[in-house]
Design a protein around this motif. Structure first.
Motif, mmCIF file in Angstrom:
data_model
loop_
_atom_site.group_PDB
_atom_site.id
_atom_site.type_symbol
_atom_site.label_atom_id
_atom_site.label_comp_id
_atom_site.label_asym_id
_atom_site.label_seq_id
_atom_site.Cartn_x
_atom_site.Cartn_y
_atom_site.Cartn_z
ATOM 1 N N VAL A 168 0.838 -1.197 0.000
ATOM 2 C CA VAL A 168 0.000 0.000 0.000
ATOM 3 C C VAL A 168 0.884 1.262 0.000
ATOM 4 O O VAL A 168 1.888 1.316 0.707
ATOM 5 N N SER A 169 0.506 2.279 -0.760
ATOM 6 C CA SER A 169 1.288 3.521 -0.827
ATOM 7 C C SER A 169 1.227 4.292 0.495
ATOM 8 O O SER A 169 0.225 4.235 1.205
ATOM 9 N N GLN A 197 -1.053 -7.450 3.773
ATOM 10 C CA GLN A 197 -0.670 -8.834 4.062
ATOM 11 C C GLN A 197 -1.891 -9.643 4.521
ATOM 12 O O GLN A 197 -2.043 -10.792 4.160
ATOM 13 N N THR A 198 -2.733 -9.017 5.307
ATOM 14 C CA THR A 198 -3.989 -9.667 5.695
ATOM 15 C C THR A 198 -4.874 -9.734 4.452
ATOM 16 O O THR A 198 -5.075 -8.709 3.793
ATOM 17 N N PRO A 199 -5.386 -10.921 4.099
ATOM 18 C CA PRO A 199 -6.221 -10.987 2.898
ATOM 19 C C PRO A 199 -7.427 -10.047 3.006
ATOM 20 O O PRO A 199 -8.051 -9.971 4.059
ATOM 21 N N ALA A 259 -4.153 4.825 4.912
ATOM 22 C CA ALA A 259 -3.781 4.816 6.336
ATOM 23 C C ALA A 259 -4.645 3.793 7.084
ATOM 24 O O ALA A 259 -4.142 3.070 7.953
ATOM 25 N N VAL A 260 -5.912 3.693 6.710
ATOM 26 C CA VAL A 260 -6.799 2.726 7.367
ATOM 27 C C VAL A 260 -6.375 1.297 7.015
ATOM 28 O O VAL A 260 -6.309 0.418 7.876
ATOM 29 N N LEU A 261 -6.026 1.068 5.745
ATOM 30 C CA LEU A 261 -5.584 -0.281 5.356
ATOM 31 C C LEU A 261 -4.337 -0.690 6.135
ATOM 32 O O LEU A 261 -4.218 -1.811 6.621
ATOM 33 N N ARG A 262 -3.391 0.257 6.258
ATOM 34 C CA ARG A 262 -2.171 -0.033 7.026
ATOM 35 C C ARG A 262 -2.495 -0.345 8.476
ATOM 36 O O ARG A 262 -1.925 -1.252 9.071
#
Ligand code: TXA
Ligand code: MG
Length: 324
Positions: free
Chosen positions: A147-148, A231-233, A285-288
């Motif tokens: 993710v960027s 990394q989490t699907p 940021a939420v995905l991270r």
């Protein structure tokens, strides 16, 4: 660890310029995502970007300029579409793919005879380019296929051991990588959707047809469908579809809500107001934050695919293990 300096602080830009002139790389803020920059005409420095990111060399970079007059250094033809687009969208999150000037090193463009260029809206990015006096080649400052980054701290967490300096310009306000529009042929083609939407482009280019390239059949290197992945699907979910019975190890990532009822381990909404720009700015940021917390899965609600929703869904699709 890299040093993080506020880009506005005295001496920060000149330290960055010293590194760039030495052929080193520097991470810097843009309004879309943070970039990992090198002086464009220094092929060795550009090679360092690929090394730090572990990016395959068939994936070309975007070149950042501060003024439209800098285009002459990078491209052989400045057709009239560029001026119309620049007037509306530059500085801003629109990248144009143009015929490449022979002096642009092949490593920047992965050997293509075209070059991708944009003028970033973030004032710290433009100040850095101006201070260097040369265009800056920069991909997003994340390891390849992650993710960027939209904050200096994201860059530190992942590339901090490999680079010396991160300029901090605050959280990226757009939050999604730029829209990429190819002007190489007579008909313009969107290679990557972004904040500048197809409708925005159509309003300037008039009848010029815009085609959306399928990410599963890349016409250009780097347009890979598996990209930006956590990394989490992550699985995409359409409202009203059945959900697993036990949600106690699942995280929910929704757009506007309401959150479907269940015993979620965690749930988060990108924009309770249903505001696309707010959702885009929050997404990475939420995905991270959700990633690496040991959830079995992230269940992400599909966005309405209109306007900016198209770009947000594009990033979620690329992240997802189930393409729908
Ligand atoms: O918002 C952005 O565009 C950010 C910031 C830092 O400016 N940069 C960015 O770079 O997202 P990157 O490397 O993560 O994505 C650049 C993409 C590549 O995947 C590649 O496909 C495309 O730009 N690209 C670069 N040069 C190209 C070319 N000559 N033809 C077609 N696509 C190109
Ligand atoms: Mg990238």
């Amino acid at each position: 660890m890299a040093r993080i300096l506020k880009a506005q602080d005295k001496g920060a830009l000149s330290q960055a310029v010293t590194l760039l002139k030495q052929g080193d790389v520097v991470a810097f803020p843009t309004e879309t995502v943070y970039g990992l920059g090198a002086s464009v005409f220094n092929a060795k420095a550009v090679a360092r970007i690929f090394e730090v990111k572990q990016r395959p060399s068939f994936d070309p970079l975007i070149v950042h300029i501060a003024h439209i007059s800098d285009l002459a250094k990078l491209t052989t033809s400045v057709d009239e579409r560029i001026h119309r687009l620049a007037e509306c969208f530059w500085p801003g999150p629109l990248t144009l793919v143009l015929p490449k000037h022979p002096r642009v090193p092949d490593i920047v463009t992965a050997g293509l005879d075209t070059v991708a260029v944009r003028i970033p809206a973030h004032p710290d990015a433009r100040a850095l380019i101006e201070a260097l006096g040369e265009p800056i080649a920069a991909p997003s400052a994340n390891p390849f296929s992650y993710v960027s980054p939209t904050q200096a701290q994201h860059v530190q967490e992942q590339l901090g051991n490999a680079i010396e300096l991160i300029l901090d310009g605050g959280a990226s306000q757009v939050g999604l990588e730029s829209t990429i529009l190819s002007l190489v042929e007579e008909s313009s083609v969107i290679l990557r959707p972004g904040f500048v939407t197809a409708e925005d482009l159509r309003s300037v280019l008039g009848d010029v047809p815009l085609r959306r390239i399928s990410t599963d059949k890349p016409s250009a290197p780097g347009q890979l469908s598996k990209h930006y992945a956590t990394q989490t699907p992550l699985v995409l979910w359409r409202p009203n579809e059945a959900l697993p019975k036990d949600l106690s190890d699942q995280a929910y990532l929704g757009f506007q809500g309401p959150i479907p009822s269940g015993n979620w381990a965690h749930s988060v909404l990108l924009s309770a107001e249903g505001n696309f720009p707010e959702a885009a700015a929050a997404l990475f940021a939420v995905l991270r934050a959700l990633d690496g917390q040991g959830f079995k899965q992230i269940i992400a609600e599909c966005m309405p695919e209109k306007g900016l929703g198209i770009a947000i869904m594009d990033r979620l699709q690329r992240c997802a293990v189930n393409k729908i």
